[in-house]
Design an enzyme around this catalytic site. Structure first.
Site, PDB file in Angstrom:
ATOM      1  N   ASP A  56     104.794  62.004  97.926  1.00 46.90           N
ATOM      2  CA  ASP A  56     105.499  63.229  97.540  1.00 46.90           C
ATOM      3  C   ASP A  56     104.507  64.409  97.531  1.00 46.90           C
ATOM      4  O   ASP A  56     103.311  64.231  97.327  1.00 46.90           O
ATOM      5  CB  ASP A  56     106.094  63.036  96.140  1.00 46.90           C
ATOM      6  CG  ASP A  56     107.024  64.149  95.705  1.00 46.90           C
ATOM      7  OD1 ASP A  56     108.251  63.981  95.807  1.00 46.90           O
ATOM      8  OD2 ASP A  56     106.518  65.207  95.240  1.00 46.90           O
TER       9      ASP A  56
ATOM     10  N   HIS B  96     107.665  61.872  88.004  1.00 51.51           N
ATOM     11  CA  HIS B  96     107.052  62.700  86.953  1.00 51.51           C
ATOM     12  C   HIS B  96     107.388  62.202  85.550  1.00 51.51           C
ATOM     13  O   HIS B  96     106.931  62.782  84.563  1.00 51.51           O
ATOM     14  CB  HIS B  96     107.486  64.164  87.086  1.00 51.51           C
ATOM     15  CG  HIS B  96     107.041  64.815  88.368  1.00 51.51           C
ATOM     16  ND1 HIS B  96     105.731  64.795  88.786  1.00 51.51           N
ATOM     17  CD2 HIS B  96     107.736  65.475  89.328  1.00 51.51           C
ATOM     18  CE1 HIS B  96     105.630  65.431  89.954  1.00 51.51           C
ATOM     19  NE2 HIS B  96     106.830  65.847  90.307  1.00 51.51           N
TER      20      HIS B  96
ATOM     21  N   HIS C 224     104.123  66.489  95.277  1.00 52.97           N
ATOM     22  CA  HIS C 224     103.548  66.641  93.945  1.00 52.97           C
ATOM     23  C   HIS C 224     102.882  65.341  93.484  1.00 52.97           C
ATOM     24  O   HIS C 224     103.357  64.247  93.803  1.00 52.97           O
ATOM     25  CB  HIS C 224     104.630  67.019  92.932  1.00 52.97           C
ATOM     26  CG  HIS C 224     105.389  68.258  93.291  1.00 52.97           C
ATOM     27  ND1 HIS C 224     106.573  68.221  94.004  1.00 52.97           N
ATOM     28  CD2 HIS C 224     105.118  69.563  93.065  1.00 52.97           C
ATOM     29  CE1 HIS C 224     107.012  69.468  94.181  1.00 52.97           C
ATOM     30  NE2 HIS C 224     106.150  70.299  93.628  1.00 52.97           N
TER      31      HIS C 224
HETATM   32 ZN   LIG Z   1     107.824  66.591  94.602  1.00 57.95          ZN
END
Ligand SMILES: [Zn+2]
Length: 345
Positions: free
Chosen positions: A193, A158, A195
């Protein structure tokens, strides 16, 4: 398979974050390391300590402004009267078109996307060693290992070139891909993942030499909300070099594995010479985030399927949070991968 990890990576110990506006204990806990180490060892990995690689490989991905911020912000924050124990932003530019602020509070808002990545005295060093684990792993693969595993914690996908977010500070997968570029003309990053790998996407969005592919829970009602949609395809010279495959919430092994085939088709068409797997284990059905429903045997099948690409592979740990099966899920993935790639385990 070699695995790389340094004890300093465990020192970062974030206390709080906001979830739907409510203060909650931060789920990116140092205990994750123990579970992941046990999982890697159970899969037959030998754990080695990475070397100190200096700032070079990190600065190849992240801006000097951001590195300066991360190194010094905790100390600066302590000088603010009444400030919180950890650096947590409370104001953000709604766009990046304004000026770069001189104040610590302003810079925290500029360089931190959300409240999930509190910065404490140990964060800089932990994040650096996490990045160096990724560098060492990529160098092992460049030196001829068919695959190697980076136990990266804190995680990285991220983090953008100049923004922390979602428990992440340095984008370890991007750093590994850039190291692989020393010996590979084209590198693919496959992010499994739960996300969307928004930071990784952002870093390579305008580049055709690194293909970014991400499978993740549909961001329409899920972190990171602003990225991860199928129409994000790259820009400029990078147009067509980003593929997002959002999945319906609670998707099972069968849906995940079928969607992986679409990812493989794009990766094969890119003909990369090396692969980075951004390995989140939070797609697990029992993960506290509860977004997807991959089972423990499902991770073994995902590992087998990815090994079928037959590419030199750097496996970089991303998410996956405290639950009884966290270590088992890593063992399943690495064992499945190793069973299909000769010499990997
Ligand atoms: Zn994640």
């Amino acid at each position: 398979m070699k695995a790389f990890y340094a004890a300093e990576q465990k020192r970062h110990d974030p206390k709080a974050f906001l979830s739907s506006g409510a203060p909650k204990p931060n789920p990116e806990q140092p205990e994750r390391v123990e579970r992941l180490l046990a999982g890697a060892k159970a899969a037959g990995c030998t754990i080695e300590r990475p070397r100190n690689h200096g700032l070079g490989p990190v600065a190849a991905i992240h801006t000097p402004e951001y590195l300066d911020f991360l190194e010094h912000i905790f100390e600066r924050w302590q000088r603010i009267e009444g400030a919180s124990e950890e650096v947590i932003p409370n104001i953000h530019p709604i766009a990046r078109g304004g000026s770069y602020p001189a104040s610590a509070v302003g810079q925290a808002g500029y360089h931190m996307a959300d409240t999930a990545c509190p910065i404490s005295a140990e964060t800089w060093e932990s994040a650096l060693w996490s990045a160096w684990s990724a560098v060492e792993t990529a160098e092992a693969v460049l030196a001829g290992a068919p695959a190697a595993y980076a136990l990266c914690r804190p995680p990285g996908h991220h983090a953008f070139a100049d923004v922390a977010g979602g428990f992440c500070f340095f984008n370890n997968s991007a750093i590994a891909a850039q190291v692989l570029r020393r010996g590979a003309t084209r590198v693919a990053i496959l992010d499994v993942d739960l996300h969307h790998g928004n930071g990784t996407q952002g870093i390579f969005y305008a580049r055709p030499d690194v293909l970014t592919v991400s499978l993740h829970a549909d961001p329409v009602r899920f972190y990171p909300f602003f990225w991860g949609y199928a129409d994000e395809r790259g820009e400029g010279p990078g147009l067509g070099y980003n593929l997002n495959l959002p999945l319906p919430r609670k998707s099972s092994d069968a849906v995940f594995l079928k969607t992986l085939e679409a990812a493989f088709q794009r990766i094969r068409a890119f003909a990369p010479e090396a692969l980075v797997v951004a390995l989140g284990l939070d797609a697990f059905e029992g993960d506290p985030f509860g977004g997807l429903s991959v089972s423990t045997p499902g991770f073994a099948r995902i590992g087998e399927a990815i090994a079928g690409l037959g590419l030199p592979t750097v496996i970089v740990q991303e998410g996956g949070y405290l639950c009884d099966a966290l270590g088992d899920n890593l063992t399943a993935f690495l064992s499945g991968f190793g069973s299909k790639m000769k010499g990997a385990l």
